[in-house]
Design a protein around this motif. Structure first.
Motif, PDB file in Angstrom:
ATOM      1  N   PRO A  54       0.817  -1.215   0.000  1.00 50.88           N
ATOM      2  CA  PRO A  54       0.000   0.000   0.000  1.00 50.88           C
ATOM      3  C   PRO A  54       0.853   1.269   0.000  1.00 50.88           C
ATOM      4  CG  PRO A  54      -0.700  -1.540   1.723  1.00 50.88           C
ATOM      5  CD  PRO A  54       0.615  -2.035   1.206  1.00 50.88           C
ATOM      6  N   TYR A  55       0.269   2.348  -0.492  1.00 49.17           N
ATOM      7  CA  TYR A  55       0.831   3.685  -0.307  1.00 49.17           C
ATOM      8  C   TYR A  55       0.505   4.072   1.128  1.00 49.17           C
ATOM      9  CZ  TYR A  55       1.754   8.667  -1.170  1.00 49.17           C
ATOM     10  OH  TYR A  55       2.250   9.953  -1.123  1.00 49.17           O
ATOM     11  N   ILE A  56       1.514   4.439   1.906  1.00 44.49           N
ATOM     12  CA  ILE A  56       1.324   4.587   3.359  1.00 44.49           C
ATOM     13  C   ILE A  56       1.481   6.044   3.784  1.00 44.49           C
ATOM     14  CG2 ILE A  56       2.165   3.887   5.627  1.00 44.49           C
ATOM     15  CD1 ILE A  56       3.113   1.256   4.237  1.00 44.49           C
ATOM     16  N   ILE A  57       0.445   6.538   4.450  1.00 44.95           N
ATOM     17  CA  ILE A  57       0.429   7.908   4.969  1.00 44.95           C
ATOM     18  C   ILE A  57       0.396   7.833   6.491  1.00 44.95           C
ATOM     19  CG2 ILE A  57      -0.819  10.097   5.022  1.00 44.95           C
ATOM     20  CD1 ILE A  57      -2.228   8.999   2.382  1.00 44.95           C
ATOM     21  N   CYS A  58       1.393   8.398   7.139  1.00 47.09           N
ATOM     22  CA  CYS A  58       1.400   8.475   8.603  1.00 47.09           C
ATOM     23  C   CYS A  58       0.629   9.731   9.006  1.00 47.09           C
ATOM     24  CB  CYS A  58       2.835   8.528   9.123  1.00 47.09           C
ATOM     25  SG  CYS A  58       2.947   8.557  10.927  1.00 47.09           S
ATOM     26  N   HIS A  59      -0.497   9.545   9.678  1.00 51.33           N
ATOM     27  CA  HIS A  59      -1.404  10.640  10.029  1.00 51.33           C
ATOM     28  C   HIS A  59      -1.473  10.748  11.547  1.00 51.33           C
ATOM     29  CE1 HIS A  59      -4.684  13.465   9.490  1.00 51.33           C
ATOM     30  NE2 HIS A  59      -5.485  12.720  10.238  1.00 51.33           N
ATOM     31  N   TRP A  65      -4.181  17.160  27.331  1.00 52.44           N
ATOM     32  CA  TRP A  65      -4.135  18.473  26.699  1.00 52.44           C
ATOM     33  C   TRP A  65      -5.496  19.149  26.777  1.00 52.44           C
ATOM     34  CZ3 TRP A  65      -1.542  16.759  21.455  1.00 52.44           C
ATOM     35  CH2 TRP A  65      -0.267  16.224  21.738  1.00 52.44           C
ATOM     36  N   LYS A  66      -5.475  20.448  26.964  1.00 57.04           N
ATOM     37  CA  LYS A  66      -6.714  21.229  26.959  1.00 57.04           C
ATOM     38  C   LYS A  66      -6.745  22.028  25.655  1.00 57.04           C
ATOM     39  CE  LYS A  66      -7.222  21.585  31.975  1.00 57.04           C
ATOM     40  NZ  LYS A  66      -6.154  20.646  32.321  1.00 57.04           N
ATOM     41  N   LEU A  67      -7.281  21.399  24.624  1.00 57.16           N
ATOM     42  CA  LEU A  67      -7.318  22.019  23.309  1.00 57.16           C
ATOM     43  C   LEU A  67      -8.586  22.842  23.128  1.00 57.16           C
ATOM     44  CD1 LEU A  67      -6.125  19.039  21.069  1.00 57.16           C
ATOM     45  CD2 LEU A  67      -4.744  20.846  22.095  1.00 57.16           C
ATOM     46  N   PRO A  68      -8.541  23.845  22.239  1.00 54.71           N
ATOM     47  CA  PRO A  68      -9.775  24.587  21.920  1.00 54.71           C
ATOM     48  C   PRO A  68     -10.834  23.633  21.389  1.00 54.71           C
ATOM     49  CG  PRO A  68      -7.841  25.674  20.996  1.00 54.71           C
ATOM     50  CD  PRO A  68      -7.371  24.350  21.512  1.00 54.71           C
ATOM     51  N   ARG A  69     -12.086  23.924  21.682  1.00 53.10           N
ATOM     52  CA  ARG A  69     -13.178  23.042  21.259  1.00 53.10           C
ATOM     53  C   ARG A  69     -13.156  22.804  19.760  1.00 53.10           C
ATOM     54  NH1 ARG A  69     -19.156  24.272  23.379  1.00 53.10           N
ATOM     55  NH2 ARG A  69     -18.035  23.740  25.300  1.00 53.10           N
ATOM     56  N   ALA A  70     -12.833  23.831  18.984  1.00 50.80           N
ATOM     57  CA  ALA A  70     -12.834  23.702  17.527  1.00 50.80           C
ATOM     58  C   ALA A  70     -11.754  22.753  17.013  1.00 50.80           C
ATOM     59  CB  ALA A  70     -12.660  25.076  16.883  1.00 50.80           C
ATOM     60  N   ALA A  71     -10.736  22.493  17.855  1.00 45.32           N
ATOM     61  CA  ALA A  71      -9.639  21.621  17.417  1.00 45.32           C
ATOM     62  C   ALA A  71     -10.064  20.154  17.387  1.00 45.32           C
ATOM     63  CB  ALA A  71      -8.433  21.786  18.344  1.00 45.32           C
ATOM     64  N   ASP A  95     -10.104  13.452  12.528  1.00 41.84           N
ATOM     65  CA  ASP A  95     -10.918  12.557  11.706  1.00 41.84           C
ATOM     66  C   ASP A  95     -11.332  13.210  10.390  1.00 41.84           C
ATOM     67  OD1 ASP A  95     -10.782  10.489  13.532  1.00 41.84           O
ATOM     68  OD2 ASP A  95     -12.602  11.105  14.586  1.00 41.84           O
ATOM     69  N   THR A  96     -11.610  14.497  10.434  1.00 38.08           N
ATOM     70  CA  THR A  96     -12.028  15.205   9.217  1.00 38.08           C
ATOM     71  C   THR A  96     -10.925  15.189   8.173  1.00 38.08           C
ATOM     72  OG1 THR A  96     -13.503  16.655  10.474  1.00 38.08           O
ATOM     73  CG2 THR A  96     -12.820  17.411   8.297  1.00 38.08           C
ATOM     74  N   THR A  97      -9.699  15.475   8.600  1.00 41.05           N
ATOM     75  CA  THR A  97      -8.584  15.487   7.656  1.00 41.05           C
ATOM     76  C   THR A  97      -8.235  14.071   7.208  1.00 41.05           C
ATOM     77  OG1 THR A  97      -7.063  15.558   9.549  1.00 41.05           O
ATOM     78  CG2 THR A  97      -7.579  17.649   8.462  1.00 41.05           C
ATOM     79  N   LEU A  99      -1.362   5.104   8.582  1.00 44.93           N
ATOM     80  CA  LEU A  99      -0.621   4.640   9.747  1.00 44.93           C
ATOM     81  C   LEU A  99      -0.879   5.607  10.887  1.00 44.93           C
ATOM     82  CD1 LEU A  99       1.567   2.952  11.213  1.00 44.93           C
ATOM     83  CD2 LEU A  99       3.269   4.456  10.144  1.00 44.93           C
ATOM     84  N   GLU A 100      -1.460   5.105  11.974  1.00 44.13           N
ATOM     85  CA  GLU A 100      -1.823   5.951  13.117  1.00 44.13           C
ATOM     86  C   GLU A 100      -1.263   5.342  14.403  1.00 44.13           C
ATOM     87  OE1 GLU A 100      -6.065   7.714  12.051  1.00 44.13           O
ATOM     88  OE2 GLU A 100      -6.034   5.539  11.737  1.00 44.13           O
ATOM     89  N   GLY A 101      -0.037   4.884  14.308  1.00 41.20           N
ATOM     90  CA  GLY A 101       0.548   4.117  15.397  1.00 41.20           C
ATOM     91  C   GLY A 101       1.142   4.956  16.509  1.00 41.20           C
TER      92      GLY A 101
END
Length: 230
Positions: free
Chosen positions: A8-13, A27-33, A38-40, A161-163
């Motif tokens: 496969p073509y492998i993208i590490c995301h 982490w306390k990230l902004p709600r919009a973050a 998943d969207t990307t 790849l989300e390892g």
């Protein structure tokens, strides 16, 4: 661009902090973050995603029990369970420790990558749950071999790849990552002994070059960077 006809073509995301840490729970990230990851990821239209055993554990569960006769009758080699899915959830689990209640996660067929040291009872449990498994090696997993099997046996052409840091680092060191998709979270972690984006080990002396192919600022002060591995 690398030729990937046999794998496969492998993208590490991934979504690390500014300093490269990847354990996000404190982490306390902004709600919009939240939700940007998943969207990307969906924009890549990948056939499969792959994680390690710890990351997959929340999706697993108690499997159906395998009869004693089934345990003794487990044949050697890979097992491709009956399925109709065109997308796949892959876990690297050398000893086959994870149990699964079913062979799918939200409609995606589960593939467990194990080694020959996985017991007959573990293999039988995977079969009983309808989970496919691939033998990746004797005691350790050969990622090059596994990627070829994923393409040959399941037709997977594009994989996210989300390892954890060790899996990502080993994949990078093995020349198996084609593209890197990084969502830089608006956080500076700073804690030592925390997993980072790539933990290839102290013996890895080589440095991998990257070419920036896209960058974009998203909601929640997240910066999306995409690189091609050169």
């Amino acid at each position: 661009m690398k030729k990937t006809d046999n794998r496969p073509y492998i993208i590490c995301h991934m979504i690390p902090s500014l300093d490269g840490r990847i354990v996000t729970r404190d982490w306390k990230l902004p709600r919009a973050a939240y939700g940007q990851y998943d969207t990307t990821a969906a924009t890549f239209k990948a056939d499969a995603w792959m994680v390690g055993r710890v990351s997959m554990a929340p999706y697993a569960g108690k499997p159906p029990s395998a009869p004693a006769k089934a345990v003794s009758a487990v044949p050697a080699g890979d097992f491709v369970a009956e399925h109709k899915s065109r997308s796949f959830a892959i876990v690297l689990d050398p000893s086959g420790k994870l149990a699964f209640r079913a062979g799918h996660i939200d409609g995606e067929h589960v593939i467990s990558v194990i080694t020959e040291k996985a017991s007959l009872s573990r293999k039988a449990a995977l079969r009983a749950a309808g989970v496919s498994y691939l033998i990746g090696g004797k005691e350790t997993i050969s990622l090059v071999l596994v990627m070829r099997k994923l393409r040959m046996k399941f037709g997977i052409k594009r994989l996210l790849l989300e390892g954890g840091g060790k899996i990502n680092g080993t994949m990078l060191k093995s020349g198996l990552i084609d593209e890197l998709s990084v969502l830089v979270a608006p956080a500076a972690d700073g804690r030592i002994n925390r997993p980072t984006l790539f933990d290839a080990g102290v013996e890895s002396a080589s440095v991998t070059g990257l070419k920036l192919i896209a960058n974009k600022t998203l909601k929640g002060d997240v910066v999306w960077l995409r690189y091609r591995v050169v």
